[in-house]
Design a protein around this motif. Structure first.
Motif, PDB file in Angstrom:
ATOM      1  N   GLU A   1      -3.571   4.753  -6.249  1.00 32.36           N
ATOM      2  CA  GLU A   1      -2.898   3.697  -6.988  1.00 32.36           C
ATOM      3  C   GLU A   1      -1.460   4.139  -7.248  1.00 32.36           C
ATOM      4  OE1 GLU A   1      -3.180   1.269 -11.224  1.00 32.36           O
ATOM      5  OE2 GLU A   1      -4.743   2.653 -10.639  1.00 32.36           O
ATOM      6  N   PRO A   2      -0.488   3.348  -6.938  1.00 27.08           N
ATOM      7  CA  PRO A   2      -0.487   2.021  -6.323  1.00 27.08           C
ATOM      8  C   PRO A   2      -0.809   2.071  -4.828  1.00 27.08           C
ATOM      9  CG  PRO A   2       1.729   2.784  -6.721  1.00 27.08           C
ATOM     10  CD  PRO A   2       0.838   3.819  -7.273  1.00 27.08           C
ATOM     11  N   PRO A   3      -0.713   0.947  -4.113  1.00 24.54           N
ATOM     12  CA  PRO A   3      -1.062   0.892  -2.698  1.00 24.54           C
ATOM     13  C   PRO A   3      -0.203   1.829  -1.870  1.00 24.54           C
ATOM     14  CG  PRO A   3      -0.900  -1.306  -3.617  1.00 24.54           C
ATOM     15  CD  PRO A   3      -0.397  -0.379  -4.656  1.00 24.54           C
ATOM     16  N   ARG A   4      -0.557   1.942  -0.559  1.00 24.44           N
ATOM     17  CA  ARG A   4       0.092   2.886   0.327  1.00 24.44           C
ATOM     18  C   ARG A   4       1.585   2.619   0.437  1.00 24.44           C
ATOM     19  NH1 ARG A   4      -1.134   6.382   4.351  1.00 24.44           N
ATOM     20  NH2 ARG A   4       0.343   6.528   6.074  1.00 24.44           N
ATOM     21  N   ARG A   5       2.004   1.354   0.641  1.00 27.05           N
ATOM     22  CA  ARG A   5       3.423   1.031   0.801  1.00 27.05           C
ATOM     23  C   ARG A   5       4.007   0.760  -0.579  1.00 27.05           C
ATOM     24  NH1 ARG A   5       6.665  -0.303   5.051  1.00 27.05           N
ATOM     25  NH2 ARG A   5       8.378  -1.763   4.673  1.00 27.05           N
ATOM     26  N   ASP A   6       4.439   1.827  -1.230  1.00 35.28           N
ATOM     27  CA  ASP A   6       4.911   1.714  -2.602  1.00 35.28           C
ATOM     28  C   ASP A   6       6.435   1.671  -2.621  1.00 35.28           C
ATOM     29  OD1 ASP A   6       2.388   1.944  -4.114  1.00 35.28           O
ATOM     30  OD2 ASP A   6       2.297   3.862  -3.068  1.00 35.28           O
ATOM     31  N   VAL A   7       6.966   0.939  -3.565  1.00 30.51           N
ATOM     32  CA  VAL A   7       8.398   0.735  -3.664  1.00 30.51           C
ATOM     33  C   VAL A   7       8.848   1.058  -5.076  1.00 30.51           C
ATOM     34  CG1 VAL A   7      10.278  -0.920  -3.430  1.00 30.51           C
ATOM     35  CG2 VAL A   7       8.287  -1.083  -1.919  1.00 30.51           C
ATOM     36  N   VAL A   8       9.948   1.817  -5.188  1.00 30.14           N
ATOM     37  CA  VAL A   8      10.601   2.044  -6.468  1.00 30.14           C
ATOM     38  C   VAL A   8      12.077   1.701  -6.300  1.00 30.14           C
ATOM     39  CG1 VAL A   8       9.029   3.767  -7.387  1.00 30.14           C
ATOM     40  CG2 VAL A   8      10.861   4.474  -5.851  1.00 30.14           C
ATOM     41  N   SER A   9      12.675   1.310  -7.397  1.00 29.76           N
ATOM     42  CA  SER A   9      14.087   0.907  -7.355  1.00 29.76           C
ATOM     43  C   SER A   9      14.959   1.971  -8.002  1.00 29.76           C
ATOM     44  CB  SER A   9      14.285  -0.430  -8.084  1.00 29.76           C
ATOM     45  OG  SER A   9      13.582  -1.461  -7.415  1.00 29.76           O
ATOM     46  N   GLY A  10      16.176   2.047  -7.533  1.00 28.40           N
ATOM     47  CA  GLY A  10      17.133   2.988  -8.098  1.00 28.40           C
ATOM     48  C   GLY A  10      18.547   2.561  -7.764  1.00 28.40           C
ATOM     49  N   THR A  11      19.476   3.391  -8.072  1.00 29.41           N
ATOM     50  CA  THR A  11      20.884   3.080  -7.801  1.00 29.41           C
ATOM     51  C   THR A  11      21.453   4.109  -6.834  1.00 29.41           C
ATOM     52  OG1 THR A  11      21.541   4.375  -9.733  1.00 29.41           O
ATOM     53  CG2 THR A  11      21.282   2.001 -10.035  1.00 29.41           C
ATOM     54  N   ILE A  12      22.306   3.628  -5.939  1.00 34.99           N
ATOM     55  CA  ILE A  12      22.988   4.524  -5.014  1.00 34.99           C
ATOM     56  C   ILE A  12      24.117   5.228  -5.763  1.00 34.99           C
ATOM     57  CG2 ILE A  12      24.367   4.662  -2.922  1.00 34.99           C
ATOM     58  CD1 ILE A  12      22.844   2.307  -1.841  1.00 34.99           C
ATOM     59  N   GLU A  13      24.154   6.530  -5.652  1.00 34.74           N
ATOM     60  CA  GLU A  13      25.188   7.323  -6.307  1.00 34.74           C
ATOM     61  C   GLU A  13      25.815   8.265  -5.296  1.00 34.74           C
ATOM     62  OE1 GLU A  13      24.073   9.051 -10.060  1.00 34.74           O
ATOM     63  OE2 GLU A  13      22.414   7.640 -10.319  1.00 34.74           O
TER      64      GLU A  13
END
Length: 271
Positions: A19-31
């Motif tokens: 958990e979560p599923p295989r194709r997991d996504v997290v968000s962030g900022t480009i620095e």
């Protein structure tokens, strides 16, 4: 410069994901990395050759400080060094040699006179007193010391400047060259001028920040992941990145750093 781009990172390469599923996504900022440029010696701002938002090449001058007094000191030190390297002029050598030879002639006469006075004194005729004899001897001895000193002065001129003194002069010139280089604030690598902190005529102190540069050769994404994911994330793990500006394009990346301490309220949420 604020990068108003949100990146989504797809974390993969694991055999099982509970958990979560295989194709997991997290968000962030480009620095990107930043550098703050300054002068170690400071001075008055004379020229500004780049402005905020400009792209800079390695070695490109951003700010130039007034350095008239440094250039004058450098010219003086270089001229003195050239004089030491050139050594004495021919006329100086001839003058010192003539002084030495003139004293030799005086010494020969004084020695001859001392011998004559000594003979007259030994005859005990009263023609020469003991004081006259002692004066003649002292005169010859004094001239011997003067001849030796004149010979030493001549030998020093012939030998020229000592290597240690030349090294001292060269070091002083190099020091002033280094200070003159500090009067030009340059870009250390490919960068973008983010913040220009000075204007024409400003007098800046040594090590005072004058500009902030964004380095373009190292982009990275800061993301916050749930704690259960930590067992699946490893340094060097390959990831895929997408940005809102190019929604149909993926970029390759890898995990470069894993924070040692957890953050329960990420800083990007707080600000």
């Amino acid at each position: 410069m604020v990068w108003a781009v949100i990146a989504g990172v797809f974390l993969g390469g694991c055999s099982k994901w509970n958990e979560p599923p295989r194709r997991d996504v997290v968000s962030g900022t480009i620095e990107t990395d930043e550098t703050r440029v300054a002068s170690r010696y400071g001075g008055r701002v004379q020229d500004i050759l780049a402005w905020e938002g400009d792209s800079l090449n390695p070695g490109q001058v951003i700010i130039r400080l007034d350095a008239e007094e440094l250039r004058a000191r450098r010219a003086q030190a270089a001229a003195l060094l050239d004089e030491w390297k050139a050594g004495p002029r021919k006329q100086e050598l001839e003058s010192a040699k003539n002084d030495w030879q003139a004293l030799i002639a005086q010494l020969e006469f004084a020695r001859t006179d001392a011998v004559r006075v000594e003979k007259l004194f030994q005859q005990k005729t009263g023609a020469v007193s003991a004081a006259d004899r002692d004066h003649a001897v002292m005169e010859a001895q004094s001239l011997e010391r003067n001849v030796a000193a004149a010979k030493s002065r001549y030998d020093l001129l012939v030998a020229g400047t000592r290597p240690e003194k030349l090294a001292q002069g060269e070091a002083q010139v190099r020091e002033l060259d280094a200070q003159l280089r500090e009067m030009e604030i340059t870009a250390p690598t490919n960068a973008v001028l983010e913040v220009l902190s000075v204007r024409w005529g400003d007098v800046v102190a040594p090590n005072q920040q004058m500009a902030t540069l964004v380095l373009k050769n190292h982009l990275w994404v800061r993301v916050y992941i749930p704690e259960p994911w930590l067992g699946h994330i490893k340094l060097g793990q390959q990831v895929r990145v997408t940005v809102d500006s190019f929604p149909n394009k993926e970029f390759k990346g890898e995990v470069e750093q894993i924070a040692r301490a957890a953050e329960f309220t990420p800083r990007n949420v707080q600000t």
